[in-house]
Design a protein around this motif. Structure first.
Motif, mmCIF file in Angstrom:
data_model
loop_
_atom_site.group_PDB
_atom_site.id
_atom_site.type_symbol
_atom_site.label_atom_id
_atom_site.label_comp_id
_atom_site.label_asym_id
_atom_site.label_seq_id
_atom_site.Cartn_x
_atom_site.Cartn_y
_atom_site.Cartn_z
ATOM 1 N N GLY A 1 -30.691 3.070 0.710
ATOM 2 C CA GLY A 1 -31.888 3.510 0.005
ATOM 3 C C GLY A 1 -33.165 3.132 0.732
ATOM 4 N N VAL A 2 -33.230 1.899 1.232
ATOM 5 C CA VAL A 2 -34.424 1.438 1.946
ATOM 6 C C VAL A 2 -34.608 2.231 3.240
ATOM 7 N N ALA A 3 -33.525 2.427 3.983
ATOM 8 C CA ALA A 3 -33.625 3.168 5.243
ATOM 9 C C ALA A 3 -34.060 4.611 4.995
ATOM 10 N N ALA A 4 -33.547 5.219 3.932
ATOM 11 C CA ALA A 4 -33.952 6.589 3.592
ATOM 12 C C ALA A 4 -35.418 6.632 3.187
ATOM 13 N N TRP A 5 -35.860 5.648 2.436
ATOM 14 C CA TRP A 5 -37.262 5.565 1.998
ATOM 15 C C TRP A 5 -38.195 5.516 3.208
ATOM 16 N N LEU A 6 -37.844 4.719 4.192
ATOM 17 C CA LEU A 6 -38.692 4.592 5.384
ATOM 18 C C LEU A 6 -38.598 5.807 6.295
ATOM 19 N N LEU A 7 -37.406 6.383 6.437
ATOM 20 C CA LEU A 7 -37.261 7.568 7.275
ATOM 21 C C LEU A 7 -38.018 8.747 6.664
ATOM 22 N N ALA A 8 -37.970 8.875 5.343
ATOM 23 C CA ALA A 8 -38.721 9.942 4.678
ATOM 24 C C ALA A 8 -40.219 9.757 4.886
ATOM 25 N N GLN A 9 -40.698 8.522 4.841
ATOM 26 C CA GLN A 9 -42.117 8.272 5.088
ATOM 27 C C GLN A 9 -42.502 8.652 6.512
ATOM 28 N N ALA A 10 -41.637 8.356 7.469
ATOM 29 C CA ALA A 10 -41.924 8.714 8.861
ATOM 30 C C ALA A 10 -42.099 10.221 8.983
ATOM 31 N N HIS A 11 -41.243 10.983 8.304
ATOM 32 C CA HIS A 11 -41.378 12.440 8.330
ATOM 33 C C HIS A 11 -42.670 12.882 7.650
ATOM 34 N N ARG A 12 -42.923 12.371 6.457
ATOM 35 C CA ARG A 12 -44.101 12.821 5.706
ATOM 36 C C ARG A 12 -45.393 12.513 6.449
ATOM 37 N N ASP A 13 -45.475 11.335 7.041
ATOM 38 C CA ASP A 13 -46.710 10.940 7.719
ATOM 39 C C ASP A 13 -46.900 11.666 9.046
ATOM 40 N N THR A 14 -45.870 12.374 9.519
ATOM 41 C CA THR A 14 -46.001 13.154 10.742
ATOM 42 C C THR A 14 -46.786 14.442 10.500
ATOM 43 N N GLY A 15 -46.819 14.907 9.241
ATOM 44 C CA GLY A 15 -47.611 16.094 8.936
ATOM 45 C C GLY A 15 -46.854 17.111 8.110
ATOM 46 N N ALA B 1 -47.630 15.639 -3.970
ATOM 47 C CA ALA B 1 -49.088 15.537 -4.071
ATOM 48 C C ALA B 1 -49.751 15.952 -2.765
ATOM 49 N N ARG B 2 -49.134 15.593 -1.642
ATOM 50 C CA ARG B 2 -49.666 16.038 -0.351
ATOM 51 C C ARG B 2 -49.680 17.572 -0.268
ATOM 52 N N ARG B 3 -48.705 18.191 -0.916
ATOM 53 C CA ARG B 3 -48.640 19.659 -0.946
ATOM 54 C C ARG B 3 -49.597 20.243 -2.007
ATOM 55 N N ARG C 1 -45.524 19.968 8.524
ATOM 56 C CA ARG C 1 -44.298 20.599 9.019
ATOM 57 C C ARG C 1 -43.058 19.754 8.754
ATOM 58 N N HIS C 2 -43.251 18.476 8.448
ATOM 59 C CA HIS C 2 -42.124 17.574 8.205
ATOM 60 C C HIS C 2 -41.943 17.255 6.724
ATOM 61 N N TYR C 3 -42.717 17.865 5.847
ATOM 62 C CA TYR C 3 -42.589 17.579 4.417
ATOM 63 C C TYR C 3 -41.202 17.965 3.891
ATOM 64 N N ASP C 4 -40.678 19.097 4.341
ATOM 65 C CA ASP C 4 -39.360 19.516 3.871
ATOM 66 C C ASP C 4 -38.293 18.505 4.280
#
Length: 416
Positions: free
Chosen positions: A212-226, A271-273, A228-231
Motif C-alpha cells: 500500500g505504501v509503495a503504491a501510494w508513493l508510486l501514484a504520487q510520482a505519476h501524478r506530480d509528473t503532470g 481535484a487536479r482534473r 499525462r500521467h494522471y491515468d
C-alpha cells in the motif's frame, strides 16, 4: 510582424541575453528589478542582455529563471535538450551520497547485514526524526546511505523465503523514506528508480502495508509528473485499493490508514482534473476510514489520521481552484493537531495557496512565514510556495514586497 511586436523566442536563434530581455519585458520587470532579485548590478544585467557578457554560471541562470518564473529552462537557454522543469527545489547537499548508495549495487556477499530488529529500529527512528525535524531532508539524508546499503544486504543474505519477504518489506520501507528525501529535487530519474524499486520490493514481500505504501508513493510520482500521467496514477491507486479492500474488516490500524491514504489520493488526482464531485466523494470515503482509526493515531509514513483530514480538505479545495472554499476549510482545519513538522508546513503552504486564490496575498505571505518557521526545508523545496513568494516580490505594495523579499532571502530563494 510590426516592428514593436515582442519577438518570438523560437522564431530565430537568439542569444541568451536576448531571451532574458524578452522574458523580463513579458513579466513587466525593469532591469533594476531583475538585477535586484538575482543579486547583481543593473550594469551587469545590461551587459548580459546586450551580449557583452556570455552566459552566466548555472547557479545564476537558475536564479534568473526563478526570478522570471520560467517553468522550462529551454525557454531561457534556447536549447531544446535543456528541458528542465523548474518547479522543483534545489539539490540537497546530501543528494549525491544518497544517489551513490541507490546506484551502487553490491553483488558480493562480504558485507555482513545487521540483525533485522536493529534495522527495524533504525528505520523507525528515521521516520520519527523526519517528522520531528525542521530540516527533515538533512535529518534523513545523513541516515539513508547506510540504511539503503544495509537493507539491500539483508535481502541478499536471507536464508529462507520468510526471511527474504521480511527483508524485502524493510527494503521497500527504506526506498519509501528515500523517496521523501528525493522528491522535488533535480533528479527525476533517481526518483523513478526509487519509486519502482520500492514497488517491486513491496510486492516481493507480500506485506499488504508495504504494498500500500509503495503504491501510494508510486501514484504520487505519476501524478506530480503532470496531466499525462494522471491515468497511470489512478490505475495504481485503484489497483492498491482493490487489493486491500478484502483485508479491511480485520485490518490493523496501519493497513486501514494506508487504504484511507490511497482513497484520498484518488480524490487529490480528481481535484487536479477539476472533477469536483469525484474529488469530494473520495475525500468523504477517506474521512470515513479515518473515523475508524483511534483519535490519537497517526500513520508513521503518510501522516493519514483523523487530524489530517482537515488539511486534506484544504488541498482538495485549492486544487479545484475554489478560493473561498479553501479559506473556509482552512478555518476549520487544526494544523496544531498534526504532529509532523513537514506535514504541518505543507498544510500551511496549502492554506497560503487558498488565500492567494482568494485574493488575500498578505495573509498568504504571513501563512508562508509560519510554514518557514515550522519546517524551512519544506517551503524551500515546494514549488507552490516559491511561486507565491516570487509573485509578491514584484508586488506594487511596498510593505508586501519587502515582506516577500525577506522571506525569499531567508529560505535562500533569492540572493541576499
Amino acid at each position: 510582424m510590426p516592428s514593436d511586436a515582442t519577438p518570438d523566442l523560437y522564431a530565430d536563434p537568439l542569444r541568451f541575453g536576448q531571451r532574458v530581455q524578452i522574458l523580463r519585458e513579458r513579466r513587466g520587470m525593469t532591469q533594476a528589478q531583475l538585477a535586484g532579485l538575482i543579486g547583481i548590478s543593473e550594469h551587469t544585467l545590461r551587459k548580459i542582455e546586450n551580449g557583452q557578457r556570455g552566459t552566466p554560471t548555472l547557479d545564476r541562470v537558475l536564479r534568473i529563471a526563478e526570478a522570471l518564473r520560467v517553468r522550462d529552462l529551454a525557454d531561457l537557454t534556447g536549447h531544446p535538450d535543456a528541458h528542465v522543469d523548474l518547479f522543483i527545489g534545489p539539490g540537497h547537499p546530501r543528494l549525491a551520497a544518497v544517489k551513490a548508495a541507490i546506484d551502487g549495487f553490491s553483488l558480493s556477499s562480504n558485507t555482513e547485514p545487521p540483525p533485522v530488529p536493529h534495522l527495524e529500529a533504525r528505520l523507525a527512528r528515521a521516520w520519527k526524526d523526519r517528522h520531528a525535524a525542521k530540516n527533515h531532508r538533512e535529518a534523513i539524508g545523513k541516515l539513508l546511505p547506510d540504511l539503503i546499503r544495509d537493507a539491500e544486504a539483508l535481502v541478499r543474505h536471507a536464508d529462507s523465503s520468510a526471511e527474504r519477504r521480511r527483508a524485502q518489506a524493510l527494503l521497500a520501507q527504506t526506498y519509501s523514506l528515500s523517496q521523501f528525501f528525493i522528491a522535488y529535487q533535480p533528479d527525476s530519474a533517481l526518483l523513478w528508480r526509487v519509486a519502482e524499486r520500492g514497488m517491486v520490493a513491496a510486492q516481493d514481500s507480500g506485506d499488504p502495508h508495504a504494498i500500500g505504501v509503495a503504491a501510494w508513493l508510486l501514484a504520487q510520482a505519476h501524478r506530480d509528473t503532470g496531466p499525462r500521467h494522471y491515468d497511470a496514477a489512478d490505475a495504481i491507486n485503484l489497483e492498491a485499493v482493490r487489493f486491500l479492500e478484502p483485508l479491511l474488516p480485520d485490518a490493523d490500524d496501519h493497513v486501514l490508514a494506508i487504504a484511507g491514504a490511497l482513497e484520498f489520493e484518488l480524490g487529490y488526482t480528481a481535484a487536479r482534473r477539476r472533477e469536483t464531485g469525484t474529488a469530494w466523494r473520495h475525500w468523504d470515503k477517506a474521512n470515513d476510514m479515518a473515523g475508524r482509526l483511534p483519535a490519537d493515531y497517526y500513520h508513521p509514513i503518510t501522516s493519514f489520521s483523523q487530524a489530517v483530514m482537515g488539511a486534506h480538505a484544504v488541498t482538495v479545495a485549492v486544487e479545484l481552484h475554489q478560493g473561498g472554499e479553501s479559506v473556509r476549510q482552512a478555518a476549520r482545519a487544526d494544523e496544531h493537531a498534526i504532529p509532523s513538522r513537514p506535514r504541518r508546513a505543507r498544510h500551511r503552504i496549502e492554506e497560503a495557496r487558498g488565500y492567494q486564490l482568494d485574493a488575500q496575498p498578505d495573509v498568504a505571505i504571513a501563512t508562508l512565514e509560519k510554514a518557514a518557521r515550522t519546517a524551512p526545508e519544506t517551503i524551500k523545496y515546494n514549488g507552490y510556495a516559491r511561486a507565491i513568494i516570487l509573485e509578491e516580490v514584484e508586488s506594487t505594495q511596498a510593505a508586501r514586497r519587502h515582506r516577500a523579499s525577506e522571506l525569499a532571502m531567508d529560505i535562500g530563494l533569492l540572493a541576499a
